[in-house]
Enzyme design. Structure first.
Site, short mmCIF file in Angstrom:
data_model
loop_
_atom_site.label_atom_id
_atom_site.label_comp_id
_atom_site.label_asym_id
_atom_site.label_seq_id
_atom_site.Cartn_x
_atom_site.Cartn_y
_atom_site.Cartn_z
N ASP A 1 2.50 -86.26 11.24
CA ASP A 1 2.89 -87.18 9.90
C ASP A 1 4.37 -86.20 10.07
O ASP A 1 4.75 -85.42 10.54
CB ASP A 1 2.48 -86.40 8.88
CG ASP A 1 3.38 -86.28 7.09
OD1 ASP A 1 3.62 -87.15 6.86
OD2 ASP A 1 3.56 -85.02 6.91
N ASP B 1 7.23 -85.51 7.05
CA ASP B 1 7.97 -84.89 5.86
C ASP B 1 6.91 -83.50 5.44
O ASP B 1 6.11 -83.74 4.83
CB ASP B 1 7.76 -85.82 4.04
CG ASP B 1 9.09 -86.79 4.14
OD1 ASP B 1 10.12 -86.57 4.58
OD2 ASP B 1 8.42 -88.28 3.81
#
Length: 290
Positions: A39, A41
């Site tokens: 991922d 953020d």
């Protein structure tokens, strides 16, 4: 032998012995069989610095001067409504799914109204408080030097995410990004987003239409998966053959309420850890020549 970095006080493990077995098996497989799926953020980027929240890709746009004051208020209102629902430990992923579609769709509609200009994005990122986690340079550079593919699967904004990594000087050819990319007209004005909407809880093979990437690296059957939500756990669904997978979860918010839930799903849970020390420590070990 337990890796010293796993002794950090931010580390929690569901099954330390089972984890060590996986690490050993991945090391035996060598770097040629390894790939990273992550991922972006609050996983590769920091959650906070000096007690202040760091922005996500969307926050960078929300808080910038390319959004009007009125637009900013509306976006903040959406955040205040939907973020608590996104991280609510009492709600199931099935319950959260339609709420996330609502949030992302409403935010995108507000962006279109603002007539965002493509050529202003780089400056907006430069002026933001976005920061990659400590140890990011070792992470990105060592993967590149060892020719280990990095697949970033993000529900953020691809254009912003790439710019953050580029400005940090670590956007290398071994990095592939799947995210929400902006679509601009001939005058460089935002008109929409390309492809299917990616949000926190549909990061799986349903939005990975282009699985050519995983076919090309199908011999890489060992995976390090990095995420910060329970929605990130499905990011490796597009990989057809998985021998060993180590899931590392960055638990940044609602730590007390979510630790147990995270430990049921992630092999390693990092509590309020703003570094990539553990990831780098494992990578250094599994790619060591002897």
């Amino acid at each position: 032998m337990r890796l010293p970095v796993l002794g950090k006080d931010t580390v929690r493990m569901r099954d330390p012995e089972g984890l060590q077995d996986k690490i050993t098996r991945i090391q035996r497989g060598g770097q040629e069989k390894l790939q990273i799926i992550s991922d972006f953020d609050m996983t590769l980027s920091r959650f906070s610095r000096n007690g202040e929240r760091c922005p996500t890709c969307y926050n960078i746009i929300d808080n910038s001067n390319i959004i009007s004051d009125e637009g900013r208020k509306k976006l903040k209102c959406l955040f205040d409504i939907y973020y608590p629902l996104e991280i609510d430990p009492k709600k199931s992923i099935e319950e959260k799914y339609p709420l996330m579609v609502e949030w992302w769709s409403k935010a995108h509609d507000l962006f279109y109204e603002q007539r965002i200009q493509k050529d202003r994005l780089a400056q907006v990122v430069k002026e933001s408080q976005a920061t990659l986690r400590d140890g990011y340079d070792l992470f990105f550079n060592s993967l590149y030097q060892r020719e280990i593919p990095l697949f970033i699967f993000s529900a953020g904004i691809g254009d912003v995410l790439e710019e953050i990594i580029r400005q940090a000087g670590v956007f290398h050819p071994n990095t592939k990004v799947v995210s929400n990319y902006m679509d601009f007209d001939d005058n460089g004005i935002l008109t929409g987003f390309k492809g299917d909407l990616i949000h926190t809880y549909n990061k799986n093979s349903s939005v990975l239409k282009d699985t050519e990437y995983f076919k090309e690296i199908s011999h890489r059957t060992n995976i390090l998966l990095l995420g910060d939500t329970l929605g990130d756990l499905t990011m490796a669904d597009g990989v057809s053959t998985v021998e060993n997978i180590i899931k590392i979860g960055f638990l940044n918010d609602k730590v007390e309420e979510l630790t147990e839930q995270f430990l049921q799903s992630y092999d390693i849970v990092l509590l309020r850890d703003e570094t990539l020390d553990v990831v780098n420590g494992i990578l250094q070990f599994v790619t060591a020549k002897n």
